[in-house]
Motif scaffolding. Structure first.
Motif, PDB file in Angstrom:
ATOM      1  N   TYR A  85     -34.021  -0.568   5.125  1.00  0.00           N
ATOM      2  CA  TYR A  85     -33.903   0.445   6.066  1.00  0.00           C
ATOM      3  C   TYR A  85     -35.249   0.587   6.730  1.00  0.00           C
ATOM      4  O   TYR A  85     -35.156   1.467   7.750  1.00  0.00           O
ATOM      5  CB  TYR A  85     -33.681   1.738   4.806  1.00  0.00           C
ATOM      6  N   TRP A 110     -24.707  -3.781  10.266  1.00  0.00           N
ATOM      7  CA  TRP A 110     -24.569  -2.786   9.326  1.00  0.00           C
ATOM      8  C   TRP A 110     -24.708  -1.494   9.818  1.00  0.00           C
ATOM      9  O   TRP A 110     -24.064  -0.487   9.796  1.00  0.00           O
ATOM     10  CB  TRP A 110     -25.553  -3.092   7.969  1.00  0.00           C
ATOM     11  N   PHE A 111     -25.622  -1.349  10.556  1.00  0.00           N
ATOM     12  CA  PHE A 111     -26.210   0.149  11.154  1.00  0.00           C
ATOM     13  C   PHE A 111     -25.371   0.310  12.309  1.00  0.00           C
ATOM     14  O   PHE A 111     -24.877   1.369  12.442  1.00  0.00           O
ATOM     15  CB  PHE A 111     -27.415   0.072  11.947  1.00  0.00           C
ATOM     16  N   ASN A 114     -21.997   1.676  10.472  1.00  0.00           N
ATOM     17  CA  ASN A 114     -22.466   3.146  10.048  1.00  0.00           C
ATOM     18  C   ASN A 114     -22.098   4.033  11.196  1.00  0.00           C
ATOM     19  O   ASN A 114     -21.710   5.130  11.089  1.00  0.00           O
ATOM     20  CB  ASN A 114     -23.454   3.138   9.302  1.00  0.00           C
ATOM     21  N   GLU A 115     -22.569   3.507  12.503  1.00  0.00           N
ATOM     22  CA  GLU A 115     -22.299   4.624  13.546  1.00  0.00           C
ATOM     23  C   GLU A 115     -20.755   4.667  14.007  1.00  0.00           C
ATOM     24  O   GLU A 115     -20.308   5.735  14.496  1.00  0.00           O
ATOM     25  CB  GLU A 115     -23.018   3.800  14.713  1.00  0.00           C
ATOM     26  N   PRO A 118     -18.431   6.592  10.660  1.00  0.00           N
ATOM     27  CA  PRO A 118     -19.752   7.633   9.831  1.00  0.00           C
ATOM     28  C   PRO A 118     -19.155   7.697   8.461  1.00  0.00           C
ATOM     29  O   PRO A 118     -20.306   8.050   7.456  1.00  0.00           O
ATOM     30  CB  PRO A 118     -19.212   8.970  10.450  1.00  0.00           C
ATOM     31  N   LEU A 120     -18.864   5.467   6.030  1.00  0.00           N
ATOM     32  CA  LEU A 120     -19.622   4.560   5.533  1.00  0.00           C
ATOM     33  C   LEU A 120     -20.926   4.943   5.056  1.00  0.00           C
ATOM     34  O   LEU A 120     -21.180   4.443   3.760  1.00  0.00           O
ATOM     35  CB  LEU A 120     -19.614   3.308   6.462  1.00  0.00           C
ATOM     36  N   PHE A 121     -21.593   5.734   5.627  1.00  0.00           N
ATOM     37  CA  PHE A 121     -22.695   6.479   5.269  1.00  0.00           C
ATOM     38  C   PHE A 121     -22.678   7.007   3.884  1.00  0.00           C
ATOM     39  O   PHE A 121     -23.434   7.033   2.975  1.00  0.00           O
ATOM     40  CB  PHE A 121     -23.471   7.542   6.016  1.00  0.00           C
ATOM     41  N   THR A 124     -21.926   4.553   1.196  1.00  0.00           N
ATOM     42  CA  THR A 124     -23.328   3.927   0.864  1.00  0.00           C
ATOM     43  C   THR A 124     -23.999   4.818  -0.418  1.00  0.00           C
ATOM     44  O   THR A 124     -24.792   4.409  -1.207  1.00  0.00           O
ATOM     45  CB  THR A 124     -23.921   3.648   1.971  1.00  0.00           C
TER      46      THR A 124
END
Length: 193
Positions: A85, A110-111, A114-115, A118, A120-121, A124
């Motif tokens: 991260y 991956w990021f 996540n965008e 949402p 997915l955050f 996680t």
């Protein structure tokens, strides 16, 4: 990808279409025993999911002695969280201790996921909390008792690891010498303990 799909069902946060989209972004890697997923002093730039096999996380001192901190097993996500991260080099290495099949995705992808998804955050975060609770439980059983009691607790908690992980890594994890662990195992099999 079925194991990964099942893991992404955790908590009922993602729907089937989101899970399918995410799993398509992962690539299969096969690592032999001794191969690294991440070397010490390297940036952990991939998130992995252990489809099969066992990994260890270890640190090394200035004299080159290694200490195993913990293990990753089948159906667990794998990475150095801080390095992944923050993009900083990790002090720990992540190494396969058996042949392993790993599904992985790079940081950038991956990021982006996540965008795009949402929720997915939230998943996680839930998975990270569950992993943290497990690490705390591990820390508790390693803190108390004799070497024999620690090994017996380890075998009860992780029978698959006791059967498949080389002796020196288990000894390092339990913070005892391989010779002591050999004696403990012999005494247990003889019924001396």
């Amino acid at each position: 990808m079925n194991n990964l799909s099942n893991a992404l069902l955790f908590g009922g946060i993602l729907n089937t279409a989101e899970i399918t989209h995410i799993t398509r972004c992962f690539e299969m890697q096969v690592l032999k025993s001794g191969n690294h997923f991440c070397l010490p002093d390297q940036v952990s730039d991939r998130l992995g999911f252990v489809d099969s096999g066992i990994f260890r996380v270890y640190v090394e001192n200035d004299e080159g002695e290694e200490a195993t901190k913990y293990f990753f097993r089948q159906h667990q996500f794998i990475m150095d969280i801080e390095s992944f991260y923050h993009g900083a080099p990790t002090i720990a290495g992540i190494q396969a201790v058996t042949e392993a099949h790993l599904l992985s995705i790079n940081r950038k992808d991956w990021f982006q996921l996540n965008e795009a998804i949402p929720k997915l955050f939230m998943l996680t975060k839930s998975l990270t909390e569950a992993a943290l609770i497990n690490k705390i439980k591990d820390s508790d059983f390693l803190r108390f008792g004799t070497a024999s009691q620690k090994y017996e607790a380890f075998v009860k908690r992780y029978p698959d690891l006791a059967l498949n992980v080389p002796l020196q890594y288990i000894a390092s994890y339990l913070q005892i010498t391989p010779q002591s662990l050999s004696r403990i195992r012999k005494n247990l099999s003889d019924g001396s303990i």
